[in-house]
Design an enzyme around this catalytic site. Structure first.
Site, mmCIF file in Angstrom:
data_model
loop_
_atom_site.group_PDB
_atom_site.id
_atom_site.type_symbol
_atom_site.label_atom_id
_atom_site.label_comp_id
_atom_site.label_asym_id
_atom_site.label_seq_id
_atom_site.Cartn_x
_atom_site.Cartn_y
_atom_site.Cartn_z
ATOM 1 N N PRO A 86 43.380 -5.649 38.025
ATOM 2 C CA PRO A 86 42.033 -6.243 37.969
ATOM 3 C C PRO A 86 40.988 -5.322 37.329
ATOM 4 C CG PRO A 86 42.772 -5.897 40.253
ATOM 5 C CD PRO A 86 43.924 -5.600 39.374
ATOM 6 N N GLU A 113 48.349 -2.753 47.795
ATOM 7 C CA GLU A 113 46.962 -2.291 47.692
ATOM 8 C C GLU A 113 46.682 -1.536 46.402
ATOM 9 O OE1 GLU A 113 48.402 -2.622 50.606
ATOM 10 O OE2 GLU A 113 46.900 -3.967 51.458
ATOM 11 N N ASP A 164 42.077 -24.603 18.725
ATOM 12 C CA ASP A 164 41.973 -24.232 20.137
ATOM 13 C C ASP A 164 40.559 -23.779 20.502
ATOM 14 O OD1 ASP A 164 44.616 -24.599 20.785
ATOM 15 O OD2 ASP A 164 45.145 -22.476 20.717
#
Ligand code: 6GU
Length: 220
Positions: A86, A113, A164
């Site tokens: 992330p 984690e 697209d």
């Protein structure tokens, strides 16, 4: 193209690559997807792949050794090693085009984690699929494989992705099919006109209108 996905949960992928366009691309030999369980590479007598964090804190941290050894055994001069995390660079269509030209991708799915910071040192790139947290990199790597595979030459026609959303930083224009009127809603007249110049102009202006309205950030 060959794609190796390094994961502790290869079963999460069953089904995803066995339908529709990705299945066809695999069957036609345009992409080969290989699921690698990096637990198979651990030196730990109890098959552990993680340990407690130095300095304390909650949860377990993926250790270097299994992932380093796994990557060493499969990487070649043609490989691009990508860590799904992330805190990586946010994945965009431009990157999908760039990666669709690669010969070999190695996708590392983090889990639990976190992972030992030193794992970043063997990666060429770190990618995130958006600003939210997933339980692991598996779903993110499915997103990469899907979006990259459809851009490999011959998987779908060039025409199918030249318009697209996100190409030229614009969203796709609206499309319609039969019937001409459905529950009182009509197909825009211009699309029935047969005038292709006019239709192209309408589509372009709708793309711009839609992008300004929905994604002003893409306009920048
Ligand atoms: Cl690549 N991994 C995880 N765990 N969460 C994410 C992500 C990746 N991209 C967005 N959220």
């Amino acid at each position: 193209m060959r794609i190796d996905i390094l994961t502790l949960f290869p079963d999460m992928f069953s089904g995803v690559f066995e339908e529709s366009i990705i299945k066809r691309a695999i069957d036609e030999g345009k992409v080969k997807i290989n699921l690698v369980n990096f637990r198979d590479y651990t030196n730990d007598p109890h098959n552990k792949v993680d340990d407690t964090p130095y300095g304390g804190g909650a949860g377990m941290v993926l250790a270097c050794q299994p992932i380093f050894d796994c990557v060493k055994s499969i990487r070649t001069d043609d490989s691009i090693v990508i860590l799904l995390t992330p805190d990586g660079e946010v994945y965009k269509q431009e990157k999908a085009y760039e990666l669709s030209r690669a010969k070999h991708l190695i996708l590392i799915c983090g889990h639990y984690e976190g992972f030992d910071e030193r794992i970043r040192s063997i990666c060429d790139m770190e990618l995130s699929i958006g600003d939210y947290v997933l339980t692991g990199g598996e779903v993110a790597s499915m997103v990469l494989v899907d979006s990259i595979t459809r851009l490999i030459p011959g998987v779908i026609t060039e025409e199918s992705h030249e318009n697209d959303s996100f190409n030229n930083h614009l969203l796709d224009y609206p499309t319609y099919t039969k019937p001409r009127v459905y529950e009182g809603m009509e197909v825009p007249e211009v699309l029935l006109s047969g005038d292709h110049k006019k239709i192209d102009e309408w589509r372009k202006s709708e793309s711009i209108r839609k992008t300004k309205e929905r994604r002003p950030d893409l306009f920048e």
